[in-house]
Design a protein around this motif. Structure first.
Motif, PDB file in Angstrom:
ATOM      1  N   PHE A  83     -39.217  19.672   0.392  1.00 22.80           N
ATOM      2  CA  PHE A  83     -38.551  21.061   0.346  1.00 22.80           C
ATOM      3  C   PHE A  83     -39.332  22.205   0.458  1.00 22.80           C
ATOM      4  CE2 PHE A  83     -37.340  24.522  -2.551  1.00 22.80           C
ATOM      5  CZ  PHE A  83     -36.190  24.824  -1.819  1.00 22.80           C
ATOM      6  N   GLN A  84     -40.702  22.180  -0.333  1.00 23.45           N
ATOM      7  CA  GLN A  84     -41.599  23.261  -0.224  1.00 23.45           C
ATOM      8  C   GLN A  84     -42.294  23.419   1.149  1.00 23.45           C
ATOM      9  OE1 GLN A  84     -41.746  25.395  -3.012  1.00 23.45           O
ATOM     10  NE2 GLN A  84     -42.827  26.498  -1.367  1.00 23.45           N
ATOM     11  N   SER A  85     -42.509  22.109   1.761  1.00 26.00           N
ATOM     12  CA  SER A  85     -43.095  22.359   3.286  1.00 26.00           C
ATOM     13  C   SER A  85     -42.065  23.303   4.105  1.00 26.00           C
ATOM     14  CB  SER A  85     -43.550  20.973   3.689  1.00 26.00           C
ATOM     15  OG  SER A  85     -44.428  20.404   2.925  1.00 26.00           O
ATOM     16  N   LEU A  86     -40.775  22.665   4.276  1.00 26.35           N
ATOM     17  CA  LEU A  86     -39.815  23.195   5.001  1.00 26.35           C
ATOM     18  C   LEU A  86     -39.449  24.841   4.638  1.00 26.35           C
ATOM     19  CD1 LEU A  86     -37.145  20.572   4.992  1.00 26.35           C
ATOM     20  CD2 LEU A  86     -38.642  21.322   6.687  1.00 26.35           C
ATOM     21  N   GLU A  87     -39.675  25.368   3.129  1.00 27.98           N
ATOM     22  CA  GLU A  87     -39.771  26.367   2.855  1.00 27.98           C
ATOM     23  C   GLU A  87     -40.842  27.341   3.364  1.00 27.98           C
ATOM     24  OE1 GLU A  87     -37.052  28.378   0.852  1.00 27.98           O
ATOM     25  OE2 GLU A  87     -36.321  26.606   2.062  1.00 27.98           O
ATOM     26  N   ASP A  88     -41.800  26.619   3.395  1.00 27.70           N
ATOM     27  CA  ASP A  88     -43.409  27.367   4.055  1.00 27.70           C
ATOM     28  C   ASP A  88     -43.084  27.701   5.496  1.00 27.70           C
ATOM     29  OD1 ASP A  88     -44.297  27.379   1.329  1.00 27.70           O
ATOM     30  OD2 ASP A  88     -45.559  25.584   1.983  1.00 27.70           O
ATOM     31  N   LEU A  89     -42.418  26.574   6.039  1.00 25.98           N
ATOM     32  CA  LEU A  89     -42.476  26.911   7.511  1.00 25.98           C
ATOM     33  C   LEU A  89     -41.302  28.127   7.651  1.00 25.98           C
ATOM     34  CD1 LEU A  89     -41.707  23.194   8.904  1.00 25.98           C
ATOM     35  CD2 LEU A  89     -43.640  24.901   9.436  1.00 25.98           C
ATOM     36  N   GLY A  90     -40.495  28.368   6.923  1.00 27.14           N
ATOM     37  CA  GLY A  90     -39.435  29.502   7.026  1.00 27.14           C
ATOM     38  C   GLY A  90     -40.408  30.891   6.620  1.00 27.14           C
ATOM     39  N   LYS A  91     -41.497  30.733   5.775  1.00 29.39           N
ATOM     40  CA  LYS A  91     -41.961  31.820   5.530  1.00 29.39           C
ATOM     41  C   LYS A  91     -42.905  32.316   6.636  1.00 29.39           C
ATOM     42  CE  LYS A  91     -42.313  31.067   0.425  1.00 29.39           C
ATOM     43  NZ  LYS A  91     -43.076  30.693  -0.619  1.00 29.39           N
ATOM     44  N   ILE A  92     -43.311  31.389   7.315  1.00 23.90           N
ATOM     45  CA  ILE A  92     -44.296  31.713   8.595  1.00 23.90           C
ATOM     46  C   ILE A  92     -43.371  32.455   9.563  1.00 23.90           C
ATOM     47  CG2 ILE A  92     -45.195  30.681  10.500  1.00 23.90           C
ATOM     48  CD1 ILE A  92     -46.330  28.219   8.846  1.00 23.90           C
TER      49      ILE A  92
END
Length: 934
Positions: free
Chosen positions: A41-50
């Motif tokens: 979940f956190q990795s997917l969220e980080d992709l969104g922040k990029i």
């Protein structure tokens, strides 16, 4: 809901029981708290922040820093100056029309929904040479803001409309029709100062203009990139590998309830935006949704996970107060997404003030309403999932999409159901895809052909994958078992015709031939002869050609003998001769792709085909027109002995099918005449016609397809043209086929047989309706006429033989369709109409009047009841009699008058038939006179 093992596989995957929502199990808590799930979940969220750092959004707007005058010119009006003057505005209004809007498949003009004026693009011209450069700069800003892969070069801008918003103009909330990627964005460019752009499936509105005027050029922006869309420039392969938690997740599968870190079998990630079923594919996703999906799909491929896109629907049923509105529940008053995901609020029609607040939740239901592969191919519908399958905890922070409010229901009080619809990504270990979709497949909710086709393709690429092999075998067996159950239920229904049998059949399902073909092909790839022999008989017509190609590749070396029984299964399961012949041809095509094809193998296959054909000839197999050509080709292939000993006796049994019989005789003659390869000898043709023609003539019938439209009712006053006949069905006789057959008989100089056929056809024409003449007989005569123009097909001395045929057919047509001219009645006698009661003097007077040869009118001056009785005896639409009421005196008088209307109608119909016949005859000129001996 408990997910059980699937077809014997030990997947002990369980999740919480919905009835125990209040007390989550240890397994549920482990799953929700799993570090692997949190990391994903956190990795997917980080992709969104990029993506957020690069301002990727579903819409963009802003002020144009350097507004360029486009040099707007309108047809029939000229140049429009900017800023827009009062005079130009008044002139522009004259050439505008009210802007419509789409509702479903309709285009509607309703100023209560859209009050805007518009000018079409073909009336506009932008003459400023600097405008294209300014537009390109604006497109670059739009692509940067919306994270468009490929930048402005992948966007094509097409001028759409000029919109004029006067004071009070508006457009209510709406969503553009999403027709595919070429229409995925709509672009608005303000002429002077502003730009607005957004995806077309985002809900938006144009607020009412309070003062002044707004003039807008609108562009349709089409995303023109083709093929697989690459990752955005800010997403590298390193980011695609930034989901390492799938590795240990995959390695520790399957799980048990006692696992300390149990991530579960499924992970569902809710996307930022909502998408329609038609636009849910990975290359249609927006901004960060696309970035996340592409990275997750790449990671799934690397770690052997299955990847899907889905549109989900969640329902929450609970109690509420009758007057308590606001669908945001208790602790969810904060509308911000605590997970950091931006929401596409404009795509949800907010009704927070209309929906009731749920005070207590009674039940929750989660389902993937539509499940897709990444290319947009739908796999399944209505697949049940659990709350614990979702990576996000806060699923209900947004406004509900729909409410079902029950109102007061007795002792149960007030309740409501809220529905939430979102788009999401779904991943799971490959081993779990089968169990996951199995329940839905058993209920007919899975596109089995698509699902099995993808499994089959994966197995082609990884034939050594034992897990994939077992999954594929399990799916195939479930399909075969379902087909067996359907066949069993159908047999029960045919024997019993009971409600029980109908219910039993309704609970089963069958599969189309291409799905059974996938099963057969999978069996060949897995070298499972038992599965193949179980699948082949399940087809309704024939297996796809790819299956026979694969079988040909398998029939090499020692394996050929083990597959021989399978070939016979195919032969016995094939319903048509042409399909059987095609099957062996395709098997040889598969053979040619190997290095073992030689004369011995071809000879062996030829003998096997003959054996299968002999078996088919001995059965009660039915034939169609296409089989006639196949049998003629087989005679050419196998020679005279097979023709005389096998094919001719078989055709003799089928002569009642006149279309098949005449097509076979024509085809075998044409092979001799046109191929010139010596495979068919003239003596074979003569022997075939000698043995078959007599039987064909005796059993001959004119087979044609009757039109479904009702026959026309002709009227002298309203003469309708003849309805256009429907084209004949593919397997029924055509005029061209019948004319070719008759020509062939003459070319073989079988004059006696030809005369008998002429007599048979002319006799048949006396007993067919006029529809047959339009569909079969007239095309037959036209084809014969055309043949007579070709001396190479019909020598002059043969053309005379067609005279009796034309004479007989046209005589039948005139006799039975045109008929004699109706004779005008010589007097005014009419049939009696009175009742049989001796005491009814009115009816006695009526009958005396009707039978009188010269009296034309009778007046009945009597009361209303007696007039009704007389009128009823005459009837309401009796031709040749008219009725009217003379109300000049009391009591009123019923006046009955004899007319010649019946004769006029009949004569009008006869005139119409004469005209039609004349037109038909002229279509056969000028050859008709010679053919009739004139």
């Amino acid at each position: 809901m408990v997910r059980k093992g699937w077809l014997g596989q030990e997947h002990v995957l369980k999740s919480m029981d919905r009835k125990k929502l209040a007390q989550p199990t240890l397994s549920y808590l482990n799953r929700v708290g799993s570090k692997l799930r949190r990391d994903l979940f956190q990795s997917l969220e980080d992709l969104g922040k990029i993506g957020d750092e690069h301002h990727a959004s579903f819409a963009t707007q802003g002020v144009l820093p350097e507004a360029v005058n486009p040099g707007l010119s309108v047809k029939d009006l000229g140049t429009i100056g900017l800023p827009l003057s009062t005079r130009d505005e008044a002139e522009l209004v004259k050439v505008c029309h009210q802007a419509p809007f789409g509702k479903g498949s309709e285009t509607i003009v309703d100023t209560n929904v859209r009050n805007t004026l518009e000018v079409n693009a073909d009336q506009l011209e932008l003459r400023n040479p600097a405008w294209p450069k300014a537009l390109a700069s604006t497109l670059q800003d739009v692509s940067n803001s919306m994270g468009i892969v490929g930048g402005a070069t992948s966007i094509k801008a097409e001028l759409y409309k000029l919109l004029l918003y006067n004071e009070g103009a508006f457009f209510e909330k709406h969503t553009e029709s999403v027709l595919g990627i070429d229409h995925e964005m709509q672009r608005l460019i303000g002429i002077k100062h502003r730009k607005d752009a957004g995806y077309s499936d985002v809900q938006h509105e144009v607020l009412r203009v309070l003062s002044g005027t707004r003039l807008v050029l609108t562009y349709n922006l089409a995303y023109t990139a083709t093929g697989t869309v690459p990752l955005a420039s800010n997403l590298t392969d390193a980011h695609a590998r930034s989901l390492p938690m799938l590795g240990p997740w995959r390695q520790s599968f399957p799980f048990t309830e006692d696992d300390g870190d149990n991530p579960g079998a499924i992970a569902i990630y809710v996307l930022r935006h909502k998408y329609t079923d038609g636009s849910l594919r990975i290359d249609h996703l927006k901004g960060t949704d696309r970035a996340r999906a592409q990275c997750l799909e790449a990671a799934c491929k690397a770690h052997n996970f299955s990847f899907f896109l889905a549109n989900m629907e969640t329902s929450r049923h609970g109690g509420c107060d009758e007057d308590d509105y606001g669908c945001v529940e208790s602790d969810q008053s904060d509308q911000s997404d605590q997970s950091g995901s931006e929401s596409d609020e404009s795509s949800i029609h907010s009704k927070a003030d209309e929906y009731h607040k749920l005070d207590e939740i009674y039940d929750e239901d989660y389902a993937l309403r539509a499940l897709f592969y990444s290319n947009g191919t739908k796999v399944a519908t209505d697949v049940k999932v659990e709350k614990s399958d979702f990576l996000q905890d806060e699923l209900f922070l947004k406004t509900a999409d729909e409410e079902d409010y029950s109102g007061w229901t007795g002792n149960e009080g007030v309740s409501a159901t809220h529905y939430y619809r979102r788009s999401c990504l779904v991943v799971m270990p490959k081993e779990y895809e089968g169990p996951f979709l199995h329940d839905a497949a058993s209920k007919g909710k899975v596109n089995v052909g698509t699902w099995l086709g993808k499994y089959l393709e994966s197995f082609r690429q990884n034939p050594e994958d034992s897990t994939l092999r077992e999954e594929l075998r399990a799916i195939c067996k479930s399909i075969i078992n379902a087909s067996k159950s359907y066949a069993l239920a159908k047999g029960v229904l045919e024997r019993e015709h009971s409600r029980y049998a109908s219910t039993l059949l309704a609970r089963t399902r069958t599969y189309p031939d291409h799905v059974i073909g996938y099963v057969a092909e999978a069996a060949l790839l897995m070298e499972d002869t038992a599965l193949f022999e179980d699948a082949a008989p399940r087809v309704q017509n024939t297996l796809p050609s790819e299956v026979f190609h694969e079988l040909g590749r398998k029939l090499t070396g020692k394996s050929r003998e083990s597959w021989r029984a399978s070939l016979l299964v195919i032969a016995n399961a094939t319903r048509r001769l042409h399909d059987l012949h095609a099957a062996f041809e395709h098997i040889l095509i598969g053979f040619r792709g190997t290095s073992e094809l030689n004369d011995a193998i071809v000879s062996e296959m030829t003998e096997l085909e003959r054996e299968a054909l002999e078996s088919a000839f001995a059965s009660d197999i039915s034939v169609v027109k296409q089989d006639a050509q196949t049998l003629a080709d087989l005679a050419s292939k196998y020679g005279e002995a097979f023709l005389c000993n096998s094919i001719i006796p078989f055709v003799k049994k089928q002569v009642s099918n006149s279309t098949f019989a005449i097509c076979f005789l024509t085809w075998i003659y044409n092979i001799w005449k046109f191929r010139h390869d010596g495979t068919i000898q003239m003596q074979w043709i003569q022997a075939t016609y000698k043995q078959l023609l007599k039987d064909v003539t005796v059993a001959f019938t004119l087979e044609f397809h009757k039109p479904t439209s009702p026959a026309p009712s002709w009227s002298y006053y309203s003469r309708r043209s003849s309805p256009t006949p429907e084209p004949p069905k593919a397997d029924l006789m055509t005029g061209a086929e019948l004319s070719d057959f008759m020509s062939t008989v003459l070319q073989l100089e079988l004059y006696d047989d030809f005369s008998k056929l002429v007599q048979t056809i002319t006799t048949a024409c006396k007993n067919i309706d006029m529809a047959a003449f339009d569909i079969l007989i007239w095309p037959f005569l036209k084809a014969l006429r055309d043949l007579c123009k070709r001396p190479d097909r019909v020598p002059n001395h043969h053309a005379d033989s067609y005279g009796p045929l034309f004479q007989g057919i046209l005589a039948s047509y005139i006799t039975h369709f045109v008929r004699r001219e109706p004779a005008r009645p010589s007097d005014f006698k009419r049939p009696r109409k009175g009742c049989s009661k001796p005491s009814c003097n009115d009816c006695k007077i009526l009958d005396r009047f009707l039978t009188h040869p010269s009296q034309q009118t009778e007046r009945f001056k009597t009361n209303q009841d007696r007039r009704k009785h007389i009128s009823g005896q005459i009837g309401y639409n009796e031709p040749g009699l008219s009725k009217n009421t003379d109300k000049s005196n009391s009591p009123h008088t019923l006046v009955v008058t004899k007319t010649d209307q019946r004769w006029r109608d009949e004569h009008g119909q006869w005139e119409f038939r004469c005209t039609t016949a004349g037109n038909k005859m002229r279509e056969l000129e000028p050859e008709l006179g010679a053919l009739l001996g004139g």
